[in-house]
Design a protein around this motif. Structure first.
Motif, PDB file in Angstrom:
ATOM      1  N   THR A  46       1.057  -1.543  -0.431  1.00  0.00           N
ATOM      2  CA  THR A  46      -0.261  -0.333   0.081  1.00  0.00           C
ATOM      3  C   THR A  46       1.058   1.117   0.145  1.00  0.00           C
ATOM      4  O   THR A  46       2.297   1.059   0.079  1.00  0.00           O
ATOM      5  N   PRO A  47       0.008   2.138   0.364  1.00  0.00           N
ATOM      6  CA  PRO A  47       1.588   3.651  -0.774  1.00  0.00           C
ATOM      7  C   PRO A  47       1.748   4.056   1.119  1.00  0.00           C
ATOM      8  O   PRO A  47       0.971   4.010   1.850  1.00  0.00           O
ATOM      9  N   ASN A  48       2.902   4.642   1.248  1.00  0.00           N
ATOM     10  CA  ASN A  48       2.936   5.363   2.941  1.00  0.00           C
ATOM     11  C   ASN A  48       3.117   7.095   2.012  1.00  0.00           C
ATOM     12  O   ASN A  48       3.541   7.867   1.357  1.00  0.00           O
ATOM     13  N   VAL A  49       1.839   7.299   2.553  1.00  0.00           N
ATOM     14  CA  VAL A  49       1.411   8.624   2.030  1.00  0.00           C
ATOM     15  C   VAL A  49       2.332   9.313   2.642  1.00  0.00           C
ATOM     16  O   VAL A  49       2.473  10.448   2.202  1.00  0.00           O
ATOM     17  N   GLU A  50       3.078   9.373   3.972  1.00  0.00           N
ATOM     18  CA  GLU A  50       4.483  10.281   4.047  1.00  0.00           C
ATOM     19  C   GLU A  50       5.172  10.676   2.770  1.00  0.00           C
ATOM     20  O   GLU A  50       6.003  12.084   2.718  1.00  0.00           O
ATOM     21  N   HIS A  51       5.546   9.661   1.894  1.00  0.00           N
ATOM     22  CA  HIS A  51       6.139  10.162   1.014  1.00  0.00           C
ATOM     23  C   HIS A  51       5.284  11.098  -0.140  1.00  0.00           C
ATOM     24  O   HIS A  51       6.187  11.627  -0.431  1.00  0.00           O
ATOM     25  N   ASN A  52       3.981  11.528   0.061  1.00  0.00           N
ATOM     26  CA  ASN A  52       3.265  11.973  -0.684  1.00  0.00           C
ATOM     27  C   ASN A  52       4.214  13.722  -1.510  1.00  0.00           C
ATOM     28  O   ASN A  52       4.069  14.313  -1.792  1.00  0.00           O
ATOM     29  N   VAL A  53       4.476  14.415   0.137  1.00  0.00           N
ATOM     30  CA  VAL A  53       5.478  15.490  -0.196  1.00  0.00           C
ATOM     31  C   VAL A  53       6.164  15.469  -0.546  1.00  0.00           C
ATOM     32  O   VAL A  53       6.801  16.069  -1.237  1.00  0.00           O
ATOM     33  N   ARG A  54       7.258  14.447  -1.565  1.00  0.00           N
ATOM     34  CA  ARG A  54       8.476  13.715  -2.882  1.00  0.00           C
ATOM     35  C   ARG A  54       8.260  14.170  -3.553  1.00  0.00           C
ATOM     36  O   ARG A  54       9.072  14.746  -4.542  1.00  0.00           O
ATOM     37  N   TRP A  79      -1.982   5.591   4.555  1.00  0.00           N
ATOM     38  CA  TRP A  79      -1.824   5.104   5.352  1.00  0.00           C
ATOM     39  C   TRP A  79      -0.468   6.277   5.656  1.00  0.00           C
ATOM     40  O   TRP A  79       0.869   5.640   4.550  1.00  0.00           O
ATOM     41  N   THR A  80       0.462   6.451   6.827  1.00  0.00           N
ATOM     42  CA  THR A  80       1.948   6.983   7.360  1.00  0.00           C
ATOM     43  C   THR A  80       2.390   5.373   7.784  1.00  0.00           C
ATOM     44  O   THR A  80       1.587   3.893   7.434  1.00  0.00           O
ATOM     45  N   ARG A  81       3.193   4.826   7.427  1.00  0.00           N
ATOM     46  CA  ARG A  81       4.351   3.667   8.120  1.00  0.00           C
ATOM     47  C   ARG A  81       3.709   3.125   9.758  1.00  0.00           C
ATOM     48  O   ARG A  81       3.255   2.185   9.895  1.00  0.00           O
ATOM     49  N   ALA A  82       2.824   4.092  10.390  1.00  0.00           N
ATOM     50  CA  ALA A  82       2.610   3.465  11.944  1.00  0.00           C
ATOM     51  C   ALA A  82       1.381   3.282  11.341  1.00  0.00           C
ATOM     52  O   ALA A  82       1.522   1.734  12.253  1.00  0.00           O
ATOM     53  N   GLU A  83       0.155   3.706  10.579  1.00  0.00           N
ATOM     54  CA  GLU A  83      -0.405   3.668  10.684  1.00  0.00           C
ATOM     55  C   GLU A  83      -0.932   2.133   9.722  1.00  0.00           C
ATOM     56  O   GLU A  83      -1.583   1.350  10.260  1.00  0.00           O
ATOM     57  N   PHE A  84       0.163   1.522   9.481  1.00  0.00           N
ATOM     58  CA  PHE A  84       0.148   0.361   8.153  1.00  0.00           C
ATOM     59  C   PHE A  84       0.647  -0.764   9.366  1.00  0.00           C
ATOM     60  O   PHE A  84       0.196  -1.707   9.175  1.00  0.00           O
ATOM     61  N   GLN A  85       1.659  -0.098  10.230  1.00  0.00           N
ATOM     62  CA  GLN A  85       2.016  -1.061  11.002  1.00  0.00           C
ATOM     63  C   GLN A  85       1.665  -2.198  11.906  1.00  0.00           C
ATOM     64  O   GLN A  85       1.310  -2.756  12.518  1.00  0.00           O
ATOM     65  N   SER A  86       0.995  -1.054  12.424  1.00  0.00           N
ATOM     66  CA  SER A  86      -0.130  -0.937  13.702  1.00  0.00           C
ATOM     67  C   SER A  86      -1.891  -1.780  12.733  1.00  0.00           C
ATOM     68  O   SER A  86      -1.947  -2.643  13.603  1.00  0.00           O
ATOM     69  N   TRP A  87      -1.963  -1.430  11.876  1.00  0.00           N
ATOM     70  CA  TRP A  87      -3.393  -2.194  10.611  1.00  0.00           C
ATOM     71  C   TRP A  87      -2.240  -4.542  11.411  1.00  0.00           C
ATOM     72  O   TRP A  87      -3.079  -4.730  11.302  1.00  0.00           O
ATOM     73  N   ALA A  88      -1.221  -3.743  10.484  1.00  0.00           N
ATOM     74  CA  ALA A  88      -0.758  -5.210   9.933  1.00  0.00           C
ATOM     75  C   ALA A  88      -0.460  -5.657  11.304  1.00  0.00           C
ATOM     76  O   ALA A  88      -0.868  -7.492  11.294  1.00  0.00           O
ATOM     77  N   ILE A 120       7.188  -5.895   7.372  1.00  0.00           N
ATOM     78  CA  ILE A 120       7.243  -4.802   6.826  1.00  0.00           C
ATOM     79  C   ILE A 120       8.388  -3.916   6.059  1.00  0.00           C
ATOM     80  O   ILE A 120       8.898  -4.205   7.255  1.00  0.00           O
ATOM     81  N   SER A 121       8.529  -4.180   5.533  1.00  0.00           N
ATOM     82  CA  SER A 121       9.528  -3.795   4.634  1.00  0.00           C
ATOM     83  C   SER A 121       9.276  -2.205   2.898  1.00  0.00           C
ATOM     84  O   SER A 121       8.084  -1.589   3.219  1.00  0.00           O
ATOM     85  N   GLY A 122       9.889  -1.389   3.140  1.00  0.00           N
ATOM     86  CA  GLY A 122       9.462  -0.453   2.118  1.00  0.00           C
ATOM     87  C   GLY A 122      10.464  -0.552   0.899  1.00  0.00           C
ATOM     88  O   GLY A 122      11.441  -1.450   0.900  1.00  0.00           O
ATOM     89  N   VAL A 123       9.321  -0.117  -0.062  1.00  0.00           N
ATOM     90  CA  VAL A 123       9.796  -0.297  -1.397  1.00  0.00           C
ATOM     91  C   VAL A 123       9.631   0.522  -2.168  1.00  0.00           C
ATOM     92  O   VAL A 123       9.297   1.559  -2.633  1.00  0.00           O
ATOM     93  N   GLY A 124      11.169   0.869  -2.981  1.00  0.00           N
ATOM     94  CA  GLY A 124      11.003   1.986  -3.876  1.00  0.00           C
ATOM     95  C   GLY A 124      12.563   2.832  -3.024  1.00  0.00           C
ATOM     96  O   GLY A 124      13.102   2.738  -1.800  1.00  0.00           O
ATOM     97  N   SER A 125      12.919   4.113  -3.275  1.00  0.00           N
ATOM     98  CA  SER A 125      13.933   4.648  -3.455  1.00  0.00           C
ATOM     99  C   SER A 125      13.624   5.173  -1.488  1.00  0.00           C
ATOM    100  O   SER A 125      12.774   6.078  -0.874  1.00  0.00           O
ATOM    101  N   ASP A 126      15.000   4.989  -0.593  1.00  0.00           N
ATOM    102  CA  ASP A 126      14.525   4.825   0.686  1.00  0.00           C
ATOM    103  C   ASP A 126      14.873   6.526   0.815  1.00  0.00           C
ATOM    104  O   ASP A 126      15.954   7.049   1.071  1.00  0.00           O
ATOM    105  N   ASP A 127      14.133   7.405   1.604  1.00  0.00           N
ATOM    106  CA  ASP A 127      14.537   8.606   2.668  1.00  0.00           C
ATOM    107  C   ASP A 127      13.868   9.067   4.043  1.00  0.00           C
ATOM    108  O   ASP A 127      13.234   8.006   4.603  1.00  0.00           O
TER     109      ASP A 127
END
Ligand code: SAH
Length: 192
Positions: free
Chosen positions: A123-131, A149-158, A171-178
């Motif tokens: 699922t998308p990481n909404v925090e990344h949207n500012v980029r 969702w933010t990373r924390a929201e996804f983590q808590s759902w999962a 859980i891990s990130g996919v794509g360029s890690d900021d």
């Protein structure tokens, strides 16, 4: 898709169901890999399934190949026997299209009834949207996204789903890690 494919391979799955397969981007990769003997794609959109069928050149596949793959028209929010019996399920960029009140139904359909040994879900990481320069502040990435969702929201759902249904999750990130806002996409691997 490469990250999802790698996670599915690492799970050792021989049968995979792609839930919300869309136009079959993942199905094509699965079909090209002999490790996957039985492949199934399910989507609620009949039109997407038609596109998947044509992108896979389904009507021209040799019989041995065509036998490996099935396309199903169905919804992820209703219990469906056809979803049972797979080693692994992929749910790629789908949950954010579900209305939040329907998420609980989806969770039961997937984790309780279909109950694959492994689930790879992104699922998308909404925090990344500012980029994303072209994305207005506060807007979601796609008009049909009901939430991101933010990373924390996804983590808590999962974590909650894993705990409730007897899975472990990583859980891990996919794509360029900021360093500040994380990767564009979040990927969860659930194992029973
Ligand atoms: N997994 C694909 C498509 C992602 S777009 C890819 O990554 O390319 C989201 C998909 O989920 C769409 O094809 C949409 O039709 C499907 N979808 C949305 N709600 C659904 C539901 N309730 N049941 C099944 N599929 C659904």
């Amino acid at each position: 898709m490469a990250a999802v494919l790698a996670a599915l391979k690492a799970s050792g799955a021989r049968s995979v169901i792609d839930l919300g397969c869309g136009e079959g981007r993942l199905l094509r990769l699965l079909l090209a890999d002999r490790a996957f003997e039985r492949i199934c794609g399910l989507d609620v959109s009949y039109r997407s399934l038609e596109r998947a069928r044509s992108r896979l050149r389904y009507d021209r596949l040799p019989p041995r190949q065509a036998e490996r793959i099935t396309l199903l028209h169905g919804a992820l929010t209703y219990r469906d026997k056809r979803l049972e019996g797979f080693d692994a399920a992929a749910v790629v960029e789908v949950i954010e299209h579900l209305d939040p009140p329907r998420l609980a139904a989806f969770e039961r359909v997937l984790f309780e009834y279909a109950r694959p040994g492994c689930i790879v879900l992104t699922t998308p990481n909404v925090e990344h949207n500012v980029r994303y320069a072209g994305l207005e502040a506060g807007k979601l990435r796609h008009g049909d996204h009901r939430f991101e969702w933010t990373r924390a929201e996804f983590q808590s759902w999962a974590d909650r789903a894993a705990e409730r249904f007897g899975y472990r999750v990583a859980i891990s990130g996919v794509g360029s890690d900021d360093p500040e806002v994380g990767a564009p996409t979040q990927l969860a691997v659930f194992r029973r």
